[in-house]
Design a protein around this motif. Structure first.
Motif, short mmCIF file in Angstrom:
data_model
loop_
_atom_site.label_atom_id
_atom_site.label_comp_id
_atom_site.label_asym_id
_atom_site.label_seq_id
_atom_site.Cartn_x
_atom_site.Cartn_y
_atom_site.Cartn_z
N THR A 9 0.60 -1.35 0.06
CA THR A 9 -0.04 0.07 0.08
C THR A 9 0.72 1.27 0.12
OG1 THR A 9 -0.18 -0.14 2.37
CG2 THR A 9 -1.76 -1.12 1.00
N THR A 12 1.74 1.59 -3.60
CA THR A 12 0.33 1.28 -4.35
C THR A 12 0.53 0.02 -5.53
OG1 THR A 12 0.83 3.05 -5.97
CG2 THR A 12 -0.47 3.47 -3.89
N THR A 33 -4.47 -0.06 -9.11
CA THR A 33 -5.58 0.72 -9.86
C THR A 33 -5.81 -0.14 -11.27
OG1 THR A 33 -4.49 2.52 -10.72
CG2 THR A 33 -5.65 2.70 -8.87
N ARG A 68 -11.11 -8.55 -6.74
CA ARG A 68 -10.75 -8.22 -5.56
C ARG A 68 -10.05 -6.80 -5.80
NH1 ARG A 68 -9.39 -10.89 -0.77
NH2 ARG A 68 -9.25 -9.41 0.97
N ARG A 70 -10.60 -4.61 -7.80
CA ARG A 70 -11.58 -3.29 -8.14
C ARG A 70 -12.52 -3.25 -6.78
NH1 ARG A 70 -12.21 -6.48 -13.09
NH2 ARG A 70 -13.85 -7.53 -11.89
N ALA A 71 -12.64 -4.05 -5.88
CA ALA A 71 -13.62 -4.04 -4.72
C ALA A 71 -13.28 -3.73 -3.66
CB ALA A 71 -14.34 -5.24 -4.63
N GLU A 72 -11.60 -3.79 -3.27
CA GLU A 72 -11.00 -3.67 -1.96
C GLU A 72 -10.35 -2.19 -1.75
OE1 GLU A 72 -10.56 -4.87 1.41
OE2 GLU A 72 -11.08 -6.53 0.07
N PRO A 73 -11.15 -1.46 -1.01
CA PRO A 73 -10.35 -0.07 -0.75
C PRO A 73 -9.61 -0.20 0.28
CG PRO A 73 -12.76 -0.32 0.21
CD PRO A 73 -12.58 -1.59 -0.44
N ARG A 74 -9.69 -1.32 1.21
CA ARG A 74 -8.58 -1.68 2.48
C ARG A 74 -8.29 -3.10 2.35
NH1 ARG A 74 -10.23 1.31 8.26
NH2 ARG A 74 -10.42 3.42 7.18
N TRP A 75 -6.93 -3.29 2.63
CA TRP A 75 -6.44 -4.61 2.49
C TRP A 75 -6.07 -5.18 3.56
CZ3 TRP A 75 -6.81 -6.63 -2.27
CH2 TRP A 75 -6.82 -5.65 -3.37
#
Length: 85
Positions: A9, A12, A33, A68, A70-75
């Protein structure tokens, strides 16, 4: 097929390692992204060892990984399993 995913993160970047019918596909790196494609994988590329605490999980296909991403704002990251080190 099987894929392991690491997400850094701070930079990125998302790293994946895969196998296809028991043959190593190697590793791929993309921006978090972006989306993984089969041509992104190289048997000569290796995942950096400093990602050992950034492991996200195992996935059955590139489509699963991309969904995953596309959908995951936090890991939820954890330590890399021993057999992948």
């Amino acid at each position: 097929m099987g894929f392991a995913l690491w997400v850094n993160t701070q930079s990125t970047l998302a790293w994946a390692e895969g196998t296809h019918e028991y043959r190593p596909m190697g590793a791929a790196v993309i921006a978090v992204t972006d989306q993984f494609r089969r041509r992104d994988f190289s048997q000569f590329r290796r995942r950096p060892k400093d990602l050992d605490s950034d492991f996200v999980g195992f996935f059955g296909s590139l489509e699963d990984i991309n969904a995953r991403l596309r959908a995951e704002p936090r890991w939820k990251r954890r330590a890399t399993p021993g057999h992948l080190r």
